[in-house]
Design an enzyme around this catalytic site. Structure first.
Site, PDB file in Angstrom:
ATOM      1  N   LYS A  44       7.212   9.411 -11.184  1.00  0.00           N
ATOM      2  CA  LYS A  44       6.457   9.054  -9.687  1.00  0.00           C
ATOM      3  C   LYS A  44       6.936  10.066  -8.734  1.00  0.00           C
ATOM      4  O   LYS A  44       8.150  10.209  -8.669  1.00  0.00           O
ATOM      5  CB  LYS A  44       6.983   7.699  -9.736  1.00  0.00           C
ATOM      6  CG  LYS A  44       6.169   7.247  -8.376  1.00  0.00           C
ATOM      7  CD  LYS A  44       6.452   5.525  -8.202  1.00  0.00           C
ATOM      8  CE  LYS A  44       7.950   5.550  -7.491  1.00  0.00           C
ATOM      9  NZ  LYS A  44       7.654   5.888  -6.023  1.00  0.00           N
ATOM     10  N   ASP A  55       2.526   8.220  -5.881  1.00  0.00           N
ATOM     11  CA  ASP A  55       3.115   6.849  -4.940  1.00  0.00           C
ATOM     12  C   ASP A  55       2.840   7.111  -3.136  1.00  0.00           C
ATOM     13  O   ASP A  55       3.643   6.936  -2.826  1.00  0.00           O
ATOM     14  CB  ASP A  55       4.368   6.505  -5.312  1.00  0.00           C
ATOM     15  CG  ASP A  55       4.439   4.938  -4.826  1.00  0.00           C
ATOM     16  OD1 ASP A  55       3.623   4.253  -4.233  1.00  0.00           O
ATOM     17  OD2 ASP A  55       5.785   4.585  -4.581  1.00  0.00           O
ATOM     18  N   LYS A  74       0.915   5.241  -1.481  1.00  0.00           N
ATOM     19  CA  LYS A  74       0.919   4.041  -0.659  1.00  0.00           C
ATOM     20  C   LYS A  74      -0.129   4.153   0.413  1.00  0.00           C
ATOM     21  O   LYS A  74       0.057   4.014   1.872  1.00  0.00           O
ATOM     22  CB  LYS A  74       2.110   3.580  -0.151  1.00  0.00           C
ATOM     23  CG  LYS A  74       3.296   3.179  -1.148  1.00  0.00           C
ATOM     24  CD  LYS A  74       4.543   2.252  -0.656  1.00  0.00           C
ATOM     25  CE  LYS A  74       5.113   1.734  -1.892  1.00  0.00           C
ATOM     26  NZ  LYS A  74       5.904   2.721  -2.546  1.00  0.00           N
ATOM     27  N   ASP A 107      -4.863   2.963   5.735  1.00  0.00           N
ATOM     28  CA  ASP A 107      -5.344   3.504   6.854  1.00  0.00           C
ATOM     29  C   ASP A 107      -6.927   2.697   6.551  1.00  0.00           C
ATOM     30  O   ASP A 107      -7.115   1.595   5.938  1.00  0.00           O
ATOM     31  CB  ASP A 107      -5.533   4.932   6.619  1.00  0.00           C
ATOM     32  CG  ASP A 107      -5.793   5.495   8.168  1.00  0.00           C
ATOM     33  OD1 ASP A 107      -6.553   4.741   8.749  1.00  0.00           O
ATOM     34  OD2 ASP A 107      -5.324   6.518   8.341  1.00  0.00           O
ATOM     35  N   THR A 114       8.691  -4.817  -3.850  1.00  0.00           N
ATOM     36  CA  THR A 114       9.655  -5.426  -4.502  1.00  0.00           C
ATOM     37  C   THR A 114      10.999  -5.510  -3.566  1.00  0.00           C
ATOM     38  O   THR A 114      12.043  -6.328  -4.389  1.00  0.00           O
ATOM     39  CB  THR A 114      10.054  -4.574  -5.953  1.00  0.00           C
ATOM     40  OG1 THR A 114      10.107  -3.264  -5.639  1.00  0.00           O
ATOM     41  CG2 THR A 114       9.139  -5.042  -7.035  1.00  0.00           C
ATOM     42  N   ARG A 151      16.768   4.954  -8.630  1.00  0.00           N
ATOM     43  CA  ARG A 151      18.054   5.403  -8.778  1.00  0.00           C
ATOM     44  C   ARG A 151      19.080   5.204 -10.182  1.00  0.00           C
ATOM     45  O   ARG A 151      19.756   6.016 -10.023  1.00  0.00           O
ATOM     46  CB  ARG A 151      18.664   4.728  -7.528  1.00  0.00           C
ATOM     47  CG  ARG A 151      18.158   5.137  -6.214  1.00  0.00           C
ATOM     48  CD  ARG A 151      18.164   4.301  -5.170  1.00  0.00           C
ATOM     49  NE  ARG A 151      17.284   3.081  -5.468  1.00  0.00           N
ATOM     50  CZ  ARG A 151      17.146   2.211  -4.248  1.00  0.00           C
ATOM     51  NH1 ARG A 151      17.781   1.987  -3.067  1.00  0.00           N
ATOM     52  NH2 ARG A 151      16.449   1.022  -4.447  1.00  0.00           N
TER      53      ARG A 151
HETATM   54  O1  C5P Z   1      15.230   3.321  -6.971  1.00  0.00           O
HETATM   55  P1  C5P Z   1      14.428   2.336  -7.464  1.00  0.00           P
HETATM   56  O2  C5P Z   1      14.240   1.880  -9.144  1.00  0.00           O
HETATM   57  O3  C5P Z   1      14.567   0.922  -6.831  1.00  0.00           O
HETATM   58  O4  C5P Z   1      12.943   3.178  -6.984  1.00  0.00           O
HETATM   59  C1  C5P Z   1      11.766   2.183  -7.293  1.00  0.00           C
HETATM   60  C2  C5P Z   1      10.567   3.014  -6.787  1.00  0.00           C
HETATM   61  O5  C5P Z   1       9.685   2.357  -6.771  1.00  0.00           O
HETATM   62  C3  C5P Z   1      10.624   3.554  -5.473  1.00  0.00           C
HETATM   63  O6  C5P Z   1      10.320   4.967  -5.611  1.00  0.00           O
HETATM   64  C4  C5P Z   1       9.619   2.790  -4.445  1.00  0.00           C
HETATM   65  O7  C5P Z   1       9.227   3.613  -3.307  1.00  0.00           O
HETATM   66  C5  C5P Z   1       8.776   2.208  -5.676  1.00  0.00           C
HETATM   67  N1  C5P Z   1       8.104   0.986  -5.356  1.00  0.00           N
HETATM   68  C6  C5P Z   1       8.894   0.032  -5.010  1.00  0.00           C
HETATM   69  N2  C5P Z   1       8.146  -1.393  -4.819  1.00  0.00           N
HETATM   70  C7  C5P Z   1       6.660  -1.286  -4.880  1.00  0.00           C
HETATM   71  C8  C5P Z   1       6.229  -0.196  -4.987  1.00  0.00           C
HETATM   72  C9  C5P Z   1       6.863   0.954  -5.185  1.00  0.00           C
HETATM   73  O8  C5P Z   1      10.120  -0.241  -5.299  1.00  0.00           O
HETATM   74  N3  C5P Z   1       6.242  -2.311  -4.722  1.00  0.00           N
END
Ligand code: C5P
Length: 243
Positions: A46, A73, A75, A78, A128, A219
């Site tokens: 991603k 991603d 997002k 607009d 999330t 992460r």
């Molecule tokens: O580091 P982590 O596992 O928390 O990363 C989650 C990834 O998913 C991040 O890139 C974040 O931008 C993305 N994301 C999210 N919640 C959403 C959509 C995308 O955490 N609803």
């Protein structure tokens, strides 16, 4: 007496395309190094807001040329006309997934923009990192789960290919969407793992068991001392609990 040598062989688990590793890293070089380090253990990546302004889209094309699955991603949020045109610009690149925010009209505009390309339009339900309290602060007076399900109903009507949600809502979503509808869940953590800013989280296996078609992990892989080992543990967890 000769000491018995016991040989322990740890079998490498092969890549699972349902696992998207999020390349949330400061530079393209860092992303390229992580991809090289993970080798063939990860086939889906991603690319999000941290890399996009510094060449992430071109890097995504590079990964696609290597045979990887790419999730842009972006997002997109607009007016519909602009979202449609942005999606049209991205559609020929060969990525698999693209995220869009907004009303059903905006979601439908993205669907028009992707045309007959392979790009699947994913509607973000509720980030999330947001819980009921954070939503209240933003002026939303629905509980997170209620708002997620409301957005899913809109997404189905708008004709998108799937939604992004927390793994905690995946089961309810799976029960209300058509067959083949994608449910992609970030907010995935290994048991006892650091949640960071995520609030609505679950383990990789339980996310899939709850009905997620794909999971996104950032992460816990990119910040691990040994990212390859972290991926192996995630794959083992995915396979232990899911089918
Ligand atoms: O580091 P982590 O596992 O928390 O990363 C989650 C990834 O998913 C991040 O890139 C974040 O931008 C993305 N994301 C999210 N919640 C959403 C959509 C995308 O955490 N609803």
């Amino acid at each position: 007496m000769a000491k018995e040598i016991t040989k322990t062989t740890t079998k490498t688990i092969t890549a699972d395309p349902r696992l998207y590793a999020a390349l949330d890293l400061p530079t393209i070089e860092d992303a390229r190094a992580l991809v090289a380090d993970l080798g063939d253990s990860v086939v889906s990546y991603k690319i999000g807001l941290q890399l996009i302004p510094i060449g992430g889209t071109e890097f995504g094309k590079e990964l696609i040329a290597q045979g990887k699955n790419v999730f842009f991603d972006y997002k997109l949020h607009d007016i519909g006309a602009t979202v449609e045109k942005a999606t049209r610009s991205l559609a020929p690149m060969g990525a698999d997934l693209l995220t869009v925010h907004g009303t059903p009209d905006v979601m439908a505009a993205a669907v028009r923009g992707r045309g007959h390309s392979r790009l699947k339009i994913m509607a973000v339900t509720v980030l999330t990192s947001l819980d009921d309290e954070a939503l209240m602060e933003m002026g939303y007076f629905m509980k997170a789960e209620e708002l997620v399900l409301h957005r899913v109903r809109q997404a189905i009507r708008a004709g998108v290919d799937g939604v992004i949600s927390s793994p905690l809502e995946a089961e309810k979503i799976r029960a209300m969407v058509p067959k083949g509808f994608l449910v992609v869940t970030p907010g995935v953590r290994m048991p006892g793992g650091d949640k960071g800013d995520q609030k609505r989280v679950a383990t990789p296996g339980s996310a899939l068991q709850n009905g997620a078609s794909h999971i996104v992990v950032g992460r816990p892989i990119s910040q691990a001392n040994d990212p390859r080992a972290a991926v192996q543990a995630i794959l083992a967890n995915m396979h232990a609990l899911s089918v």
